[in-house]
Design an enzyme around this catalytic site. Sequence first.
Site, PDB file in Angstrom:
ATOM      1  N   SER A  20      21.932  -5.828 -14.180  1.00  0.00           N
ATOM      2  CA  SER A  20      21.523  -6.351 -13.101  1.00  0.00           C
ATOM      3  C   SER A  20      21.895  -5.328 -12.163  1.00  0.00           C
ATOM      4  O   SER A  20      21.697  -5.639 -11.102  1.00  0.00           O
ATOM      5  CB  SER A  20      21.204  -8.114 -12.662  1.00  0.00           C
ATOM      6  OG  SER A  20      22.450  -8.373 -12.344  1.00  0.00           O
ATOM      7  N   ASN A 105      25.949 -19.334 -12.052  1.00  0.00           N
ATOM      8  CA  ASN A 105      24.856 -19.154 -11.411  1.00  0.00           C
ATOM      9  C   ASN A 105      24.695 -19.967 -10.390  1.00  0.00           C
ATOM     10  O   ASN A 105      23.455 -20.034  -9.972  1.00  0.00           O
ATOM     11  CB  ASN A 105      24.870 -20.590 -13.184  1.00  0.00           C
ATOM     12  CG  ASN A 105      24.285 -20.237 -14.443  1.00  0.00           C
ATOM     13  OD1 ASN A 105      24.600 -19.077 -14.692  1.00  0.00           O
ATOM     14  ND2 ASN A 105      24.222 -21.297 -15.042  1.00  0.00           N
ATOM     15  N   THR A 150     -19.011  -7.731  11.609  1.00  0.00           N
ATOM     16  CA  THR A 150     -18.825  -8.564  11.010  1.00  0.00           C
ATOM     17  C   THR A 150     -19.738  -7.630   9.533  1.00  0.00           C
ATOM     18  O   THR A 150     -20.817  -6.497   9.740  1.00  0.00           O
ATOM     19  CB  THR A 150     -19.763  -9.506  10.865  1.00  0.00           C
ATOM     20  OG1 THR A 150     -21.262  -9.280  11.147  1.00  0.00           O
ATOM     21  CG2 THR A 150     -19.496 -10.260  12.697  1.00  0.00           C
ATOM     22  N   HIS A 151     -19.339  -8.144   8.076  1.00  0.00           N
ATOM     23  CA  HIS A 151     -19.840  -7.127   6.817  1.00  0.00           C
ATOM     24  C   HIS A 151     -19.555  -5.689   7.446  1.00  0.00           C
ATOM     25  O   HIS A 151     -20.615  -4.981   6.892  1.00  0.00           O
ATOM     26  CB  HIS A 151     -21.479  -6.984   6.642  1.00  0.00           C
ATOM     27  CG  HIS A 151     -21.847  -8.450   6.764  1.00  0.00           C
ATOM     28  ND1 HIS A 151     -21.638  -9.937   5.337  1.00  0.00           N
ATOM     29  CD2 HIS A 151     -22.238  -9.441   8.036  1.00  0.00           C
ATOM     30  CE1 HIS A 151     -22.046 -10.576   5.816  1.00  0.00           C
ATOM     31  NE2 HIS A 151     -22.380 -11.081   7.096  1.00  0.00           N
ATOM     32  N   SER A 272      -4.475  17.566   2.764  1.00  0.00           N
ATOM     33  CA  SER A 272      -4.370  18.065   1.868  1.00  0.00           C
ATOM     34  C   SER A 272      -3.875  19.534   1.257  1.00  0.00           C
ATOM     35  O   SER A 272      -3.499  20.251   1.663  1.00  0.00           O
ATOM     36  CB  SER A 272      -5.893  18.201   1.946  1.00  0.00           C
ATOM     37  OG  SER A 272      -6.241  18.435   0.582  1.00  0.00           O
ATOM     38  N   LYS A 278      -7.970  18.602   6.363  1.00  0.00           N
ATOM     39  CA  LYS A 278      -7.238  17.161   6.797  1.00  0.00           C
ATOM     40  C   LYS A 278      -6.562  16.108   7.338  1.00  0.00           C
ATOM     41  O   LYS A 278      -5.043  17.590   7.219  1.00  0.00           O
ATOM     42  CB  LYS A 278      -7.395  16.980   5.207  1.00  0.00           C
ATOM     43  CG  LYS A 278      -8.229  17.433   4.076  1.00  0.00           C
ATOM     44  CD  LYS A 278      -9.533  15.935   4.230  1.00  0.00           C
ATOM     45  CE  LYS A 278      -9.360  15.256   3.507  1.00  0.00           C
ATOM     46  NZ  LYS A 278     -10.088  13.553   3.910  1.00  0.00           N
ATOM     47  N   ASN A 280      -4.934  12.793   7.200  1.00  0.00           N
ATOM     48  CA  ASN A 280      -4.983  11.633   6.479  1.00  0.00           C
ATOM     49  C   ASN A 280      -4.220  10.323   6.925  1.00  0.00           C
ATOM     50  O   ASN A 280      -3.091  10.601   7.098  1.00  0.00           O
ATOM     51  CB  ASN A 280      -4.896  11.615   4.800  1.00  0.00           C
ATOM     52  CG  ASN A 280      -6.123  12.976   4.054  1.00  0.00           C
ATOM     53  OD1 ASN A 280      -7.217  12.872   4.995  1.00  0.00           O
ATOM     54  ND2 ASN A 280      -5.584  13.863   3.327  1.00  0.00           N
ATOM     55  N   GLU A 285      -2.578   4.047   4.444  1.00  0.00           N
ATOM     56  CA  GLU A 285      -3.224   3.442   2.675  1.00  0.00           C
ATOM     57  C   GLU A 285      -1.769   2.883   2.251  1.00  0.00           C
ATOM     58  O   GLU A 285      -1.931   1.593   0.885  1.00  0.00           O
ATOM     59  CB  GLU A 285      -3.281   4.999   2.388  1.00  0.00           C
ATOM     60  CG  GLU A 285      -4.279   5.240   3.081  1.00  0.00           C
ATOM     61  CD  GLU A 285      -5.230   6.463   2.355  1.00  0.00           C
ATOM     62  OE1 GLU A 285      -4.295   7.268   1.734  1.00  0.00           O
ATOM     63  OE2 GLU A 285      -6.571   7.786   3.233  1.00  0.00           O
ATOM     64  N   TYR A 312      19.977 -22.606 -15.200  1.00  0.00           N
ATOM     65  CA  TYR A 312      19.491 -21.490 -15.529  1.00  0.00           C
ATOM     66  C   TYR A 312      18.923 -20.357 -17.157  1.00  0.00           C
ATOM     67  O   TYR A 312      19.653 -21.084 -18.047  1.00  0.00           O
ATOM     68  CB  TYR A 312      21.244 -20.865 -15.975  1.00  0.00           C
ATOM     69  CG  TYR A 312      20.695 -19.200 -14.955  1.00  0.00           C
ATOM     70  CD1 TYR A 312      20.572 -18.426 -13.842  1.00  0.00           C
ATOM     71  CD2 TYR A 312      21.408 -18.688 -16.206  1.00  0.00           C
ATOM     72  CE1 TYR A 312      20.542 -16.944 -13.323  1.00  0.00           C
ATOM     73  CE2 TYR A 312      20.820 -16.973 -16.015  1.00  0.00           C
ATOM     74  CZ  TYR A 312      20.897 -16.373 -14.875  1.00  0.00           C
ATOM     75  OH  TYR A 312      20.905 -15.322 -14.314  1.00  0.00           O
ATOM     76  N   GLN A 317      17.010 -13.318 -13.720  1.00  0.00           N
ATOM     77  CA  GLN A 317      17.922 -12.152 -12.770  1.00  0.00           C
ATOM     78  C   GLN A 317      16.675 -11.341 -12.747  1.00  0.00           C
ATOM     79  O   GLN A 317      16.880 -10.448 -11.391  1.00  0.00           O
ATOM     80  CB  GLN A 317      18.838 -11.461 -14.237  1.00  0.00           C
ATOM     81  CG  GLN A 317      19.077 -10.745 -13.871  1.00  0.00           C
ATOM     82  CD  GLN A 317      19.996 -10.140 -14.670  1.00  0.00           C
ATOM     83  OE1 GLN A 317      21.345 -10.476 -15.090  1.00  0.00           O
ATOM     84  NE2 GLN A 317      19.570  -9.099 -15.910  1.00  0.00           N
ATOM     85  N   LYS A 320      14.907 -12.436  -9.463  1.00  0.00           N
ATOM     86  CA  LYS A 320      15.425 -11.932  -8.597  1.00  0.00           C
ATOM     87  C   LYS A 320      15.765 -10.647  -8.238  1.00  0.00           C
ATOM     88  O   LYS A 320      15.349 -10.096  -6.767  1.00  0.00           O
ATOM     89  CB  LYS A 320      17.153 -11.774  -8.309  1.00  0.00           C
ATOM     90  CG  LYS A 320      17.838 -10.679  -8.035  1.00  0.00           C
ATOM     91  CD  LYS A 320      19.635 -10.951  -7.852  1.00  0.00           C
ATOM     92  CE  LYS A 320      19.981 -10.170  -9.275  1.00  0.00           C
ATOM     93  NZ  LYS A 320      21.333 -10.612  -9.912  1.00  0.00           N
TER      94      LYS A 320
END
Length: 492
Positions: A20, A105, A150-151, A272, A278, A280, A285, A312, A317, A320
């Site tokens: 890990s 642990n 709305t919508h 772009s 462009k 963006n 996003e 454990y 792990q 985590k």
Amino acid sequence: MYRSRPKGNLEPESLNFMSSLQVDNEIASYDILGTQAHVIMLYEKNLLRLEILKKILCELQILRRNPKQLEMKGCEDIHEALETHLVKKLGIEVGGRIQTGRSRNDQVILDVRMKARDEINSISSKIIILIERILRKAEENLDSVMPLYTHLQQAQIGNLAHYFLAYSEQLFRDLERLSFAYTGINKSPLGSGPVGGSTIPIDRKRTALLLGFEGLITNSIDATSSRDAILELMSTLSILMVTLSRIAEDIIIWSTQEFGYVEIADNFASTSSAMPHKKNPDPLELVRSKTALVAGNLLTAITILKGLPSGYSRDLQDLKVVFLNSLSVVSSSLGISDAIIKSLMIHKRRMKQTVLDSYASSIDIAEQLVMKKGLAFRTAHRLSGSLVKLAISKKMVPLSSLSKHELEPIIVETSSHLKVEELLKILAEVTPEKSVLLRSSEGSPNPVQQKLAIKLLKVRAQKYSDKLAKRRKHLNYALDSLENVVSSYTKM
Ligand code: ARG
């Protein structure tokens, strides 16, 4: 280091698979702090001699200042690396004592909880900064009338401030959930051993105190193998990301050429490789997509946990790993959201024009007919709807431009029993621009109410900020005291 029973070293492939270490650098400093507290407690309980304590604490201090000295090669994780390092530097008679009455642990979940505490505080402070920024934006945009949607269709007329106020309310709830999660996280699992405690007379309360925890996760099975507090935090983080993602989505839509309400600053926009025109909103996003990552991490964690027997298992792990990932994604998403909102340009004129061209005041007209002329809401709704239909058929003229002889048949058709002059008066009064001023219900976008809301929300932000400062002070005080205890021994 730990291979007392198995013969020989681990196959490199197996070591690699189990390691890990790629994420453990994030908890390394907490592992050292935890070890300092643990050996101090062992000394205080006469379980370690003073000169041994001194040697261990000195070496740990060197590592704290220069973590790169920690050799990770050949180790499965940070805990093994730390013990191996101390044994190598100080010999097994000294370094080989740090794991007395402790196990990886209880150690790993101690580190994770300490990391989570710090991250909750830092994320909370970023949320407060974002809320304060958004409230300033709300103040600046009380006059930015725009349609509310709305919508994703024009619904009622409001202003941009109303969206900002809605965002801050949501972020306050995110803060509240984080604060609740903090209470669950801030308890010490240290001293639970591998699963069933220890015959060595350790003092769990002492290490908890030294490390600034508010009490213990008492039961040793619970302490070492429960992760519900982590799940709770991951859920909270996922909900927070949903808040950020929906804010991002609004800004993405509003910054299209079709809407043109807002514009993100050039230095936050991507472009772009093909289309030179462009601009963006890529970072926003990515906030949207990272919400999926954080929600996915939550689902991963739940799925890892659901089939594990109590006690454990190494599966934890990987839990985590996804947890640490969520913390860092949330933190960077908050940072970028704040920076983009800070530099957001608002095109008030464009918003106003959309409002002037819209029929979103039709509900206000219907309500005024109810209020002033006693019409049943459904009758008023039909009347107002017919007016909109007529205005649209006349190439989208404003409702206030409809003439007496055009209104008369609609009054008859809808049996609204109105004098045409009364209707004309209402249409002249309830213009899209004046629409919000007529709104009186609590929480509506009437600027008088919004000013009050901003005032109250600012006070609330200050209260949270004070609460957070107190929490941090308490934690810092504990860790400074630990540092003082450490140096009182190392300077002896
Ligand atoms: N690297 C492990 C983890 O992250 C530490 C605990 C290992 N314990 C064990 N019994 N193998 O969870």
